[in-house]
Write an enzyme that holds these catalytic residues in place. Structure first.
Site, PDB file in Angstrom:
ATOM      1  N   CYS A 241       6.627  -0.281   6.723  1.00 57.15           N
ATOM      2  CA  CYS A 241       6.189   0.901   5.965  1.00 57.15           C
ATOM      3  C   CYS A 241       7.313   1.314   5.021  1.00 57.15           C
ATOM      4  CB  CYS A 241       5.875   2.027   6.944  1.00 57.15           C
ATOM      5  SG  CYS A 241       5.358   3.548   6.159  1.00 57.15           S
ATOM      6  N   LEU A 242       6.944   1.676   3.793  1.00 55.96           N
ATOM      7  CA  LEU A 242       7.958   2.095   2.820  1.00 55.96           C
ATOM      8  C   LEU A 242       8.666   3.373   3.267  1.00 55.96           C
ATOM      9  CD1 LEU A 242       5.983   1.381  -0.478  1.00 55.96           C
ATOM     10  CD2 LEU A 242       7.921   0.070   0.426  1.00 55.96           C
TER      11      LEU A 242
ATOM     12  N   GLN B  80       3.187  10.037   1.170  1.00 63.18           N
ATOM     13  CA  GLN B  80       4.483   9.343   1.145  1.00 63.18           C
ATOM     14  C   GLN B  80       5.301   9.700  -0.087  1.00 63.18           C
ATOM     15  OE1 GLN B  80       2.657   5.258   2.005  1.00 63.18           O
ATOM     16  NE2 GLN B  80       4.674   5.075   2.927  1.00 63.18           N
TER      17      GLN B  80
ATOM     18  N   GLY C 242       0.825  -1.199   0.000  1.00 66.99           N
ATOM     19  CA  GLY C 242       0.000   0.000   0.000  1.00 66.99           C
ATOM     20  C   GLY C 242       0.858   1.247   0.000  1.00 66.99           C
TER      21      GLY C 242
ATOM     22  N   HIS D  65      -3.664   1.514   8.229  1.00 62.02           N
ATOM     23  CA  HIS D  65      -2.294   2.052   8.173  1.00 62.02           C
ATOM     24  C   HIS D  65      -2.217   3.205   7.157  1.00 62.02           C
ATOM     25  CE1 HIS D  65       2.265   1.265   7.916  1.00 62.02           C
ATOM     26  NE2 HIS D  65       2.035   2.086   6.903  1.00 62.02           N
ATOM     27  N   GLU D  66      -2.823   3.005   5.980  1.00 64.03           N
ATOM     28  CA  GLU D  66      -2.726   4.021   4.915  1.00 64.03           C
ATOM     29  C   GLU D  66      -3.554   5.264   5.230  1.00 64.03           C
ATOM     30  OE1 GLU D  66      -0.411   3.641   2.897  1.00 64.03           O
ATOM     31  OE2 GLU D  66      -0.070   1.499   3.149  1.00 64.03           O
TER      32      GLU D  66
ATOM     33  N   HIS E 238      -1.704   7.566   7.350  1.00 71.27           N
ATOM     34  CA  HIS E 238      -0.749   8.424   6.617  1.00 71.27           C
ATOM     35  C   HIS E 238      -1.408   9.736   6.194  1.00 71.27           C
ATOM     36  CE1 HIS E 238       3.005   6.284   6.094  1.00 71.27           C
ATOM     37  NE2 HIS E 238       2.403   5.182   5.690  1.00 71.27           N
TER      38      HIS E 238
HETATM   39 ZN    ZN Z   1       3.170   3.268   5.616  1.00 67.68          ZN
END
Ligand code: ZN
Length: 173
Positions: free
Chosen positions: A94-95, A52, A47, A136-137, A140
Protein backbone atom coordinates in the site's frame (compact mmCIF):
# COMPACT_ATOMS: atom_id res chain seq x y z
CA UNK A 1 -2.89 18.59 -12.83
CA UNK A 2 -1.02 18.20 -9.59
CA UNK A 3 0.79 15.51 -7.68
CA UNK A 4 -0.81 15.22 -4.25
CA UNK A 5 0.87 14.23 -1.00
CA UNK A 6 0.18 10.61 -0.06
CA UNK A 7 -0.57 10.18 3.65
CA UNK A 8 1.20 7.34 5.44
CA UNK A 9 0.48 5.48 8.68
CA UNK A 10 -0.09 6.33 11.47
CA UNK A 11 -1.86 9.41 10.02
CA UNK A 12 -5.34 9.30 11.59
CA UNK A 13 -6.96 10.67 8.42
CA UNK A 14 -6.46 7.20 6.92
CA UNK A 15 -8.91 5.86 9.52
CA UNK A 16 -11.81 8.14 8.56
CA UNK A 17 -14.90 6.96 6.71
CA UNK A 18 -15.33 8.80 3.41
CA UNK A 19 -18.60 10.24 2.14
CA UNK A 20 -20.39 9.74 -1.18
CA UNK A 21 -19.72 12.08 -4.09
CA UNK A 22 -22.95 13.91 -4.96
CA UNK A 23 -21.81 16.24 -7.73
CA UNK A 24 -20.24 15.09 -10.97
CA UNK A 25 -18.68 18.44 -11.76
CA UNK A 26 -15.38 20.01 -12.82
CA UNK A 27 -13.92 19.74 -9.36
CA UNK A 28 -14.53 15.96 -9.38
CA UNK A 29 -12.78 15.70 -12.78
CA UNK A 30 -9.81 17.61 -11.41
CA UNK A 31 -9.61 15.38 -8.33
CA UNK A 32 -9.66 12.25 -10.53
CA UNK A 33 -6.92 13.68 -12.81
CA UNK A 34 -4.77 14.64 -9.82
CA UNK A 35 -5.25 11.19 -8.28
CA UNK A 36 -4.14 9.45 -11.49
CA UNK A 37 -1.13 11.74 -11.74
CA UNK A 38 -0.25 10.99 -8.11
CA UNK A 39 -0.67 7.24 -8.72
CA UNK A 40 1.63 7.33 -11.78
CA UNK A 41 4.20 9.46 -9.93
CA UNK A 42 4.35 6.84 -7.16
CA UNK A 43 6.11 4.54 -9.61
CA UNK A 44 4.81 1.22 -8.31
CA UNK A 45 1.20 1.87 -7.27
CA UNK A 46 -1.74 0.28 -9.10
CA UNK A 47 -4.54 1.90 -7.11
CA UNK A 48 -5.22 4.98 -5.01
CA UNK A 49 -8.19 5.97 -2.84
CA UNK A 50 -9.10 9.62 -2.16
CA UNK A 51 -8.58 9.42 1.64
CA UNK A 52 -4.93 8.50 0.96
CA UNK A 53 -4.46 12.03 -0.36
CA UNK A 54 -6.53 13.60 2.42
CA UNK A 55 -9.80 13.81 0.47
CA UNK A 56 -12.70 12.29 2.44
CA UNK A 57 -14.70 11.24 -0.63
CA UNK A 58 -15.59 7.85 -2.08
CA UNK A 59 -13.30 8.01 -5.13
CA UNK A 60 -10.88 5.29 -6.25
CA UNK A 61 -8.55 5.23 -9.24
CA UNK A 62 -6.97 2.02 -10.51
CA UNK A 63 -4.65 1.34 -13.43
CA UNK A 64 -3.62 -2.27 -13.95
CA UNK A 65 -1.72 -2.53 -17.20
CA UNK A 66 -2.84 -5.13 -19.73
CA UNK A 67 -0.02 -6.29 -22.01
CA UNK A 68 1.85 -3.11 -21.05
CA UNK A 69 -1.09 -0.93 -22.08
CA UNK A 70 -2.50 1.49 -19.52
CA UNK A 71 -6.08 0.72 -18.38
CA UNK A 72 -7.21 3.57 -16.10
CA UNK A 73 -10.58 3.25 -14.35
CA UNK A 74 -12.10 5.80 -11.95
CA UNK A 75 -14.66 4.44 -9.48
CA UNK A 76 -17.04 6.95 -7.90
CA UNK A 77 -19.07 5.71 -4.91
CA UNK A 78 -18.06 2.08 -5.51
CA UNK A 79 -20.12 -0.51 -3.67
CA UNK A 80 -19.49 -4.20 -3.17
CA UNK A 81 -22.60 -6.10 -4.29
CA UNK A 82 -21.33 -9.64 -3.86
CA UNK A 83 -18.19 -11.37 -2.60
CA UNK A 84 -17.44 -14.94 -3.64
CA UNK A 85 -17.21 -17.51 -0.87
CA UNK A 86 -14.07 -18.83 -2.47
CA UNK A 87 -11.04 -17.00 -1.10
CA UNK A 88 -7.40 -16.64 -2.04
CA UNK A 89 -4.32 -15.31 -0.31
CA UNK A 90 -2.05 -12.79 -1.99
CA UNK A 91 0.76 -10.47 -0.99
CA UNK A 92 -0.42 -6.88 -0.73
CA UNK A 93 1.29 -3.55 -0.36
CA UNK A 94 0.00 0.00 0.00
CA UNK A 95 1.30 3.47 -0.85
CA UNK A 96 0.25 4.53 2.67
CA UNK A 97 2.32 1.73 4.26
CA UNK A 98 5.65 2.17 2.44
CA UNK A 99 8.03 -0.74 1.96
CA UNK A 100 5.86 -3.30 3.70
CA UNK A 101 4.13 -6.30 2.17
CA UNK A 102 1.99 -8.99 3.78
CA UNK A 103 -0.30 -11.87 2.85
CA UNK A 104 -4.00 -11.01 2.99
CA UNK A 105 -6.96 -13.30 2.42
CA UNK A 106 -9.75 -11.94 0.22
CA UNK A 107 -12.66 -13.20 -1.86
CA UNK A 108 -11.58 -14.44 -5.27
CA UNK A 109 -14.38 -12.64 -7.09
CA UNK A 110 -16.15 -9.42 -6.31
CA UNK A 111 -19.16 -7.83 -7.96
CA UNK A 112 -18.90 -4.05 -7.79
CA UNK A 113 -21.30 -1.28 -8.71
CA UNK A 114 -20.03 2.28 -9.21
CA UNK A 115 -20.47 5.50 -11.16
CA UNK A 116 -17.99 6.66 -13.78
CA UNK A 117 -16.72 10.25 -13.95
CA UNK A 118 -19.79 11.26 -16.00
CA UNK A 119 -22.19 9.84 -13.41
CA UNK A 120 -23.11 6.73 -15.44
CA UNK A 121 -23.81 3.65 -13.34
CA UNK A 122 -21.59 0.64 -14.07
CA UNK A 123 -21.22 -2.84 -12.68
CA UNK A 124 -18.73 -5.66 -13.23
CA UNK A 125 -17.51 -8.82 -11.57
CA UNK A 126 -13.76 -8.63 -11.09
CA UNK A 127 -11.29 -11.49 -10.68
CA UNK A 128 -7.55 -11.81 -10.11
CA UNK A 129 -5.44 -8.75 -9.33
CA UNK A 130 -8.32 -6.40 -10.15
CA UNK A 131 -10.47 -8.15 -7.52
CA UNK A 132 -7.77 -7.77 -4.84
CA UNK A 133 -7.12 -4.15 -5.77
CA UNK A 134 -10.73 -2.96 -5.73
CA UNK A 135 -11.40 -4.69 -2.38
CA UNK A 136 -8.23 -3.07 -0.95
CA UNK A 137 -9.22 0.39 -2.26
CA UNK A 138 -12.86 0.22 -1.11
CA UNK A 139 -11.52 -0.69 2.35
CA UNK A 140 -9.63 2.65 2.32
CA UNK A 141 -12.97 4.47 1.85
CA UNK A 142 -14.12 2.88 5.12
CA UNK A 143 -10.88 3.66 6.96
CA UNK A 144 -9.58 0.08 6.77
CA UNK A 145 -5.95 -0.64 5.89
CA UNK A 146 -4.60 -4.04 4.78
CA UNK A 147 -2.48 -4.17 7.95
CA UNK A 148 -5.74 -4.18 9.94
CA UNK A 149 -6.11 -7.82 8.83
CA UNK A 150 -2.80 -8.78 10.45
CA UNK A 151 -2.38 -9.82 14.07
CA UNK A 152 -2.22 -7.00 16.63
CA UNK A 153 1.44 -7.68 17.29
CA UNK A 154 2.44 -7.67 13.63
CA UNK A 155 0.51 -4.43 13.06
CA UNK A 156 2.22 -2.76 16.01
CA UNK A 157 5.65 -3.75 14.69
CA UNK A 158 4.88 -2.30 11.25
CA UNK A 159 3.66 1.00 12.70
CA UNK A 160 6.72 1.27 15.00
CA UNK A 161 9.04 0.59 12.07
CA UNK A 162 7.36 3.25 9.95
CA UNK A 163 7.46 5.79 12.79
CA UNK A 164 11.21 5.20 13.12
CA UNK A 165 11.77 5.70 9.38
CA UNK A 166 9.72 8.92 9.46
CA UNK A 167 11.73 10.23 12.44
CA UNK A 168 15.02 9.38 10.76
CA UNK A 169 13.97 11.16 7.57
CA UNK A 170 13.06 14.22 9.61
CA UNK A 171 16.43 14.43 11.35
CA UNK A 172 18.17 14.03 8.01
CA UNK A 173 16.37 16.99 6.52
ZN1 ZN B 1 -3.72 0.99 0.02
Amino acid sequence: MAILEILTIPDTRLKHKSVDVDRFDQSLQKTIEDMFETLYASGNGIGLAAPQVGIKKRIVVIDIKKDDVSNPIAFINPKIIKLSEEKFINEEGCLSVPEYYADVERSKEVEVEWFDNAGIRKSTTFTGLMSICIQHEIDHLDGILFIDYLSKLKRKLVIEKLKKIKKKNKTNE
